[in-house]
Scaffold this active site. Structure first.
Site, PDB file in Angstrom:
ATOM      1  N   ASP A 128       0.849  -1.188   0.000  1.00 39.65           N
ATOM      2  CA  ASP A 128       0.000   0.000   0.000  1.00 39.65           C
ATOM      3  C   ASP A 128       0.894   1.250   0.000  1.00 39.65           C
ATOM      4  O   ASP A 128       1.884   1.317   0.728  1.00 39.65           O
ATOM      5  CB  ASP A 128      -0.897  -0.017   1.254  1.00 39.65           C
ATOM      6  CG  ASP A 128      -2.053   0.963   1.145  1.00 39.65           C
ATOM      7  OD1 ASP A 128      -3.211   0.518   1.193  1.00 39.65           O
ATOM      8  OD2 ASP A 128      -1.794   2.176   1.031  1.00 39.65           O
ATOM      9  N   ASN A 145     -13.071  -3.154   2.829  1.00 40.42           N
ATOM     10  CA  ASN A 145     -14.128  -2.139   2.854  1.00 40.42           C
ATOM     11  C   ASN A 145     -15.032  -2.278   1.632  1.00 40.42           C
ATOM     12  O   ASN A 145     -14.548  -2.473   0.510  1.00 40.42           O
ATOM     13  CB  ASN A 145     -13.503  -0.744   2.871  1.00 40.42           C
ATOM     14  CG  ASN A 145     -12.619  -0.524   4.093  1.00 40.42           C
ATOM     15  OD1 ASN A 145     -12.940  -0.988   5.184  1.00 40.42           O
ATOM     16  ND2 ASN A 145     -11.506   0.166   3.920  1.00 40.42           N
ATOM     17  N   GLN A 189     -14.414   2.677   1.626  1.00 43.76           N
ATOM     18  CA  GLN A 189     -13.753   2.234   0.392  1.00 43.76           C
ATOM     19  C   GLN A 189     -13.478   3.441  -0.495  1.00 43.76           C
ATOM     20  O   GLN A 189     -14.393   4.198  -0.817  1.00 43.76           O
ATOM     21  CB  GLN A 189     -14.635   1.221  -0.352  1.00 43.76           C
ATOM     22  CG  GLN A 189     -13.945   0.627  -1.582  1.00 43.76           C
ATOM     23  CD  GLN A 189     -14.796  -0.422  -2.299  1.00 43.76           C
ATOM     24  OE1 GLN A 189     -15.996  -0.552  -2.051  1.00 43.76           O
ATOM     25  NE2 GLN A 189     -14.178  -1.158  -3.200  1.00 43.76           N
ATOM     26  N   HIS A 199     -10.550  -5.215  -2.913  1.00 43.85           N
ATOM     27  CA  HIS A 199      -9.200  -5.489  -2.408  1.00 43.85           C
ATOM     28  C   HIS A 199      -9.264  -5.824  -0.931  1.00 43.85           C
ATOM     29  O   HIS A 199     -10.192  -5.417  -0.225  1.00 43.85           O
ATOM     30  CB  HIS A 199      -8.251  -4.306  -2.647  1.00 43.85           C
ATOM     31  CG  HIS A 199      -8.772  -2.995  -2.142  1.00 43.85           C
ATOM     32  ND1 HIS A 199      -9.687  -2.249  -2.848  1.00 43.85           N
ATOM     33  CD2 HIS A 199      -8.518  -2.305  -1.013  1.00 43.85           C
ATOM     34  CE1 HIS A 199      -9.971  -1.153  -2.171  1.00 43.85           C
ATOM     35  NE2 HIS A 199      -9.291  -1.171  -1.044  1.00 43.85           N
ATOM     36  N   HIS A 208      -7.020  -5.634   2.601  1.00 44.01           N
ATOM     37  CA  HIS A 208      -5.862  -5.067   3.296  1.00 44.01           C
ATOM     38  C   HIS A 208      -5.306  -6.104   4.267  1.00 44.01           C
ATOM     39  O   HIS A 208      -6.058  -6.690   5.054  1.00 44.01           O
ATOM     40  CB  HIS A 208      -6.281  -3.858   4.156  1.00 44.01           C
ATOM     41  CG  HIS A 208      -6.820  -2.696   3.405  1.00 44.01           C
ATOM     42  ND1 HIS A 208      -6.069  -1.578   3.133  1.00 44.01           N
ATOM     43  CD2 HIS A 208      -8.049  -2.452   2.890  1.00 44.01           C
ATOM     44  CE1 HIS A 208      -6.808  -0.691   2.486  1.00 44.01           C
ATOM     45  NE2 HIS A 208      -8.027  -1.196   2.324  1.00 44.01           N
TER      46      HIS A 208
HETATM   47  P1  5GP Z   1      -9.785   1.470   0.587  1.00 44.12           P
HETATM   48  O1  5GP Z   1      -9.943   2.738   1.379  1.00 44.12           O
HETATM   49  O2  5GP Z   1     -10.455   1.591  -0.765  1.00 44.12           O
HETATM   50  O3  5GP Z   1     -10.193   0.237   1.335  1.00 44.12           O
HETATM   51  O4  5GP Z   1      -8.230   1.295   0.353  1.00 44.12           O
HETATM   52  C1  5GP Z   1      -7.540   1.859  -0.722  1.00 44.12           C
HETATM   53  C2  5GP Z   1      -6.069   1.751  -0.384  1.00 44.12           C
HETATM   54  O5  5GP Z   1      -5.327   1.844  -1.576  1.00 44.12           O
HETATM   55  C3  5GP Z   1      -5.555   2.850   0.560  1.00 44.12           C
HETATM   56  O6  5GP Z   1      -4.967   2.234   1.695  1.00 44.12           O
HETATM   57  C4  5GP Z   1      -4.540   3.596  -0.301  1.00 44.12           C
HETATM   58  O7  5GP Z   1      -3.413   4.002   0.462  1.00 44.12           O
HETATM   59  C5  5GP Z   1      -4.176   2.590  -1.352  1.00 44.12           C
HETATM   60  N1  5GP Z   1      -3.834   3.145  -2.655  1.00 44.12           N
HETATM   61  C6  5GP Z   1      -4.542   4.062  -3.356  1.00 44.12           C
HETATM   62  N2  5GP Z   1      -3.965   4.291  -4.556  1.00 44.12           N
HETATM   63  C7  5GP Z   1      -2.868   3.479  -4.605  1.00 44.12           C
HETATM   64  C8  5GP Z   1      -1.880   3.246  -5.618  1.00 44.12           C
HETATM   65  O8  5GP Z   1      -1.874   3.845  -6.694  1.00 44.12           O
HETATM   66  N3  5GP Z   1      -0.926   2.324  -5.338  1.00 44.12           N
HETATM   67  C9  5GP Z   1      -0.898   1.642  -4.145  1.00 44.12           C
HETATM   68  N4  5GP Z   1       0.098   0.760  -3.970  1.00 44.12           N
HETATM   69  N5  5GP Z   1      -1.811   1.836  -3.178  1.00 44.12           N
HETATM   70  C10 5GP Z   1      -2.795   2.747  -3.405  1.00 44.12           C
END
Ligand code: 5GP
Ligand code: ZN
Length: 138
Positions: A32, A88, A95, A101, A103
């Site tokens: 991440d 999420n 999300q 995805h 985590h």
């Molecule tokens: P969500 O909030 O949708 O459950 O998690 C999205 C996650 O993706 C966040 O923890 C954020 O830091 C990560 N993230 C967003 N854009 C990128 C990216 O371009 N590359 C990587 N490696 N992580 C990302």
């Protein structure tokens, strides 16, 4: 199926470079970019599914064994004391990227609890309403 406008589809396909810790036919697992802890990893299916509600059973059946394998390896290799599995679904649930995805967040001795809530109370009215609406629908 991939969505050409989805950043996680492009990362999973290798079109956008990422720090990849694991890859197979169906998934890519990447670090991440905004980690909650050292080793915070995301498991991405290579096909596009918005969230868990869209994930086919066949893909879903592979996710938990993979989360266990990568989570255990992160913990052992990085000297963590445990790990959280967080997933999420929907903006209201936090999300931010609408491509399913998982985590994997390694946790270290002395870390603060990052997945927590203030426990409420289950009222009789709520219990009855929930059982009426949900348990009957399942
Ligand atoms: P969500 O909030 O949708 O459950 O998690 C999205 C996650 O993706 C966040 O923890 C954020 O830091 C990560 N993230 C967003 N854009 C990128 C990216 O371009 N590359 C990587 N490696 N992580 C990302
Ligand atoms: Zn996608």
């Amino acid at each position: 199926m991939r969505d050409p406008n989805c950043i996680f589809c492009r990362i999973a396909a290798g079109e956008i470079p990422s720090a990849t810790v694991y890859e197979d036919m169906d998934f890519r697992a990447i670090l991440d970019l905004g980690p909650a802890s050292c080793g915070h990893t995301l498991i991405l299916p290579k096909d596009h599914f918005r969230d868990l509600t869209e994930l086919p059973d066949e893909t879903a059946a592979k996710v938990l064994p993979l989360a266990r394998r990568i989570g255990t390896t992160l913990k052992d290799a990085l000297g963590a004391a445990g790990f959280n599995v967080v997933q999420n679904n929907g903006e209201a649930a936090g999300q931010t990227v609408p491509h399913f995805h998982v985590h994997l967040i390694p946790r270290y001795e002395g870390d603060e609890n990052i997945v927590s809530w203030t426990p409420g109370e289950l009222s009789e009215a709520d219990r009855d309403m929930i059982l009426e609406k949900v348990a009957k629908a399942l």
